[in-house]
Design a protein around this motif. Structure first.
Motif, short mmCIF file in Angstrom:
data_model
loop_
_atom_site.label_atom_id
_atom_site.label_comp_id
_atom_site.label_asym_id
_atom_site.label_seq_id
_atom_site.Cartn_x
_atom_site.Cartn_y
_atom_site.Cartn_z
N GLN A 294 40.48 32.29 35.15
CA GLN A 294 41.05 33.32 36.03
C GLN A 294 39.96 34.25 36.55
O GLN A 294 39.93 34.60 37.73
N LEU A 295 39.05 34.62 35.66
CA LEU A 295 37.92 35.47 36.04
C LEU A 295 37.08 34.79 37.12
O LEU A 295 36.76 35.41 38.15
N PHE A 296 36.76 33.54 36.91
CA PHE A 296 35.92 32.81 37.85
C PHE A 296 36.61 32.67 39.21
O PHE A 296 36.00 32.88 40.26
N ILE A 297 37.90 32.33 39.20
CA ILE A 297 38.66 32.17 40.45
C ILE A 297 38.65 33.48 41.24
O ILE A 297 38.41 33.50 42.44
N ASN A 298 38.92 34.60 40.54
CA ASN A 298 38.95 35.90 41.22
C ASN A 298 37.60 36.24 41.85
O ASN A 298 37.53 36.72 42.99
N LEU A 299 36.51 35.99 41.11
CA LEU A 299 35.18 36.33 41.63
C LEU A 299 34.81 35.48 42.84
O LEU A 299 34.26 35.98 43.83
N VAL A 300 35.11 34.18 42.77
CA VAL A 300 34.76 33.30 43.88
C VAL A 300 35.61 33.62 45.12
O VAL A 300 35.11 33.65 46.24
N GLU A 342 31.17 51.51 43.61
CA GLU A 342 31.45 52.24 42.37
C GLU A 342 32.94 52.26 42.03
O GLU A 342 33.31 52.33 40.86
N ARG A 343 33.79 52.16 43.06
CA ARG A 343 35.23 52.23 42.82
C ARG A 343 35.91 50.85 42.81
O ARG A 343 37.11 50.76 42.53
N ALA A 344 35.14 49.81 43.09
CA ALA A 344 35.73 48.48 43.29
C ALA A 344 36.49 47.97 42.08
O ALA A 344 37.43 47.18 42.23
N MET A 345 36.12 48.40 40.88
CA MET A 345 36.80 47.91 39.68
C MET A 345 37.86 48.87 39.16
O MET A 345 38.35 48.72 38.06
N GLU A 346 38.18 49.90 39.98
CA GLU A 346 39.29 50.79 39.63
C GLU A 346 40.62 50.10 39.93
O GLU A 346 40.76 49.46 40.99
N PRO A 347 41.61 50.24 39.05
CA PRO A 347 42.92 49.63 39.32
C PRO A 347 43.56 50.17 40.60
O PRO A 347 43.49 51.37 40.86
N PHE A 348 44.12 49.28 41.38
CA PHE A 348 44.87 49.59 42.60
C PHE A 348 44.00 50.09 43.75
O PHE A 348 44.55 50.51 44.78
N TYR A 349 42.68 50.06 43.58
CA TYR A 349 41.80 50.46 44.69
C TYR A 349 41.43 49.22 45.49
O TYR A 349 40.93 48.24 44.93
N THR A 350 41.70 49.23 46.79
CA THR A 350 41.35 48.08 47.62
C THR A 350 41.07 48.54 49.04
O THR A 350 41.63 49.54 49.50
N THR A 351 40.19 47.83 49.71
CA THR A 351 39.92 48.09 51.13
C THR A 351 40.54 47.00 52.01
O THR A 351 40.36 47.01 53.22
N LYS A 352 41.24 46.07 51.37
CA LYS A 352 41.85 44.96 52.11
C LYS A 352 43.21 45.37 52.65
O LYS A 352 43.94 46.16 52.04
N ARG A 354 45.66 43.36 52.87
CA ARG A 354 46.58 42.76 51.92
C ARG A 354 45.87 42.64 50.58
O ARG A 354 44.78 42.10 50.49
N GLY A 355 46.49 43.12 49.54
CA GLY A 355 45.88 43.04 48.22
C GLY A 355 46.43 44.12 47.32
O GLY A 355 46.84 45.19 47.78
N THR A 356 46.45 43.82 46.02
CA THR A 356 46.98 44.77 45.04
C THR A 356 45.89 45.69 44.50
O THR A 356 46.20 46.68 43.84
N GLY A 357 44.62 45.34 44.73
CA GLY A 357 43.54 46.12 44.13
C GLY A 357 43.41 45.87 42.65
O GLY A 357 42.90 46.71 41.90
N LEU A 358 43.86 44.69 42.18
CA LEU A 358 43.82 44.39 40.76
C LEU A 358 42.90 43.21 40.42
O LEU A 358 42.69 42.92 39.24
N GLY A 359 42.35 42.54 41.43
CA GLY A 359 41.53 41.37 41.16
C GLY A 359 40.33 41.69 40.27
O GLY A 359 40.16 41.10 39.20
N LEU A 360 39.49 42.64 40.71
CA LEU A 360 38.31 43.00 39.92
C LEU A 360 38.67 43.74 38.63
O LEU A 360 38.02 43.50 37.60
N ARG A 364 37.32 42.66 34.99
CA ARG A 364 36.64 43.51 34.02
C ARG A 364 37.38 43.54 32.69
O ARG A 364 36.77 43.49 31.62
N ARG A 365 38.71 43.58 32.75
CA ARG A 365 39.48 43.61 31.50
C ARG A 365 39.28 42.30 30.72
O ARG A 365 39.17 42.33 29.49
N ILE A 366 39.24 41.19 31.40
CA ILE A 366 39.00 39.90 30.72
C ILE A 366 37.63 39.91 30.06
O ILE A 366 37.48 39.52 28.89
N VAL A 367 36.62 40.35 30.80
CA VAL A 367 35.25 40.37 30.26
C VAL A 367 35.17 41.29 29.05
O VAL A 367 34.60 40.92 28.01
N GLU A 368 35.75 42.49 29.16
CA GLU A 368 35.68 43.44 28.05
C GLU A 368 36.47 42.95 26.84
O GLU A 368 36.09 43.23 25.70
#
Length: 402
Positions: A294-300, A342-352, A354-360, A364-368
């Protein structure tokens, strides 16, 4: 500042009643030199941008500070150097913290003052000037000690207040996010089953239509939007209700190749070149394979969305580290500004759009949860580099070619 500390400092430099008398005896010859010493002081300050930059109020502020400096110099010759005297000097160090004066300028400024007094005394006819100047030098040293102590205490207090505010802000944000996460999870759970029912019903309607039915494109669009909503719901549930990783050994290369094969059918990767580092072939990691996939899919997919279809390129690579393995997904896409990065990994923050702002945040939660860390490096027009470090990994032995 407590009396024992003042007394200790006096004893340390050997400052006593005789020194106090010596300084008072210097006053007739040195008080008149103060305006000239102040002029020289600000001439020297003007030669150093970092020193003069604290006077943000311009000439008016400098004139005010000149009066303050002159008064401070005159009070050097009062003859009474008790706790009350030094307590009145503490405010000077605190003021230096407020104006963010670099601490070394306090030391060099005191040297400029001393040189001014020494020069004035040497040009005077005062008797025993060397002994009396030594007494003045001791007092200036004590003054500097008090200023630096006040500077240290005031600066430490400022840091504590700042950190306290930051901690409170983080806690408040965490509480809000937790509440939002719980609400989102409840809503997502309520939405998920009706969505599945809607999707199933629409598919039945579609399957009952003739291939040339004019409404088939509308049905296809409805199914597409339902799929998008379903993906958003899954992201919300995945973020709001994380599952602890179930770890097992897996080959990173095999997993990445499998995911790339799946991803290359995604419209987002159409026309984008993906480079796969061969060194991944021999890396074995201990992880929850489903979560790392899931992590890899999101990053790619994130990298693909940032790339141009004409010249887009994504690179996937891995390398050994002393205590684990780092793998990197980088792209040559649009990149991000420092603030967005700096804000890209904040929950619900997105510049898209369409998007939930939860991908990154999910990444991060998976990695941690695996005890690792994730970082982003990006510049506008220079692409983005997502680095994931996973600890406790190992490098498998390479298999020699036949």
């Amino acid at each position: 500042m407590h009396r024992p500390r003042i007394d200790d400092m006096k004893a340390y430099v050997g400052f006593g009643d005789a020194d106090a008398r010596n300084i008072v005896e210097l006053s007739p010859d040195l008080l008149g030199a103060i305006p000239r010493i102040v002029d020289h002081f600000y001439e020297e300050a003007a030669r150093h941008p970092d020193a003069i930059s604290v006077f943000t109020g311009g000439a008016d502020q400098i004139n005010k500070q000149r009066s303050v400096l002159e008064e401070w110099m005159r009070r050097l010759f009062v003859g009474s150097y008790d706790e009350a005297y030094f307590a009145s000097r503490i405010a000077i160090g605190e003021a230096h913290v407020r104006v963010v004066l670099p601490q070394h300028y306090m030391i060099t400024a005191m040297e400029v003052v001393w040189q001014g007094f020494e020069s004035a005394a040497q040009q005077s006819n005062v008797t025993g000037k060397d002994v009396k100047l030594r007494s003045l030098r001791k007092l200036l040293s004590l003054e500097l000690c008090v200023m630096l102590e006040a500077y240290r205490a005031s600066y430490a207090s400022k840091i504590r207040e700042t950190e306290h505010s930051r901690v409170e802000e983080r806690l408040t944000r965490a509480e809000h996010l937790a509440e939002i996460g719980q609400l989102a999870a409840s809503l997502a759970h309520e939405i998920k089953n009706p969505l599945a029912g809607i999707s199933g019903a629409i598919q039945i309607i579609r399957d009952g239509m003739a291939n040339d039915n004019q409404h088939r494109p509308i049905i296809a669009e409805i199914l597409s939007q339902v799929s998008r909503l379903d993906a958003a719901v899954k992201d919300l549930l995945l973020y709001a209700r994380p599952t602890p990783p179930t770890k097992q050994e897996c080959r990173l290369g095999d997993m990445v190749r499998r995911m790339l094969t799946l991803l290359m059918t995604e419209p987002a990767l159409k026309g984008i070149e993906v480079d796969f580092d061969p060194s991944l072939e021999d890396v074995v990691i201990c992880c929850d394979e489903g979560q790392i996939e899931q992590l890899f899919i999101n990053l790619v997919l994130n990298a693909a969305h940032a790339c141009s279809r004409e010249i887009g390129c994504i690179t996937v690579a891995a390398s050994d580290r002393e205590e684990g393995v780092e793998f990197v997904v980088s792209d040559n896409g649009a990149g991000m500004s420092k603030d967005i990065c700096e804000r890209a990994m904040e929950p619900f923050y997105t510049t898209k759009a369409r998007g939930t702002g939860l991908g990154l945040p999910i990444c991060r939660r998976i990695v941690e949860s695996h005890g690792g860390r994730m970082t982003l490096q990006s510049e506008p027009g220079q692409g983005t580099r997502a680095s994931v470090f996973l600890p406790g990994m190992k490098q498998a032995l390479s298999v020699a070619p036949a």
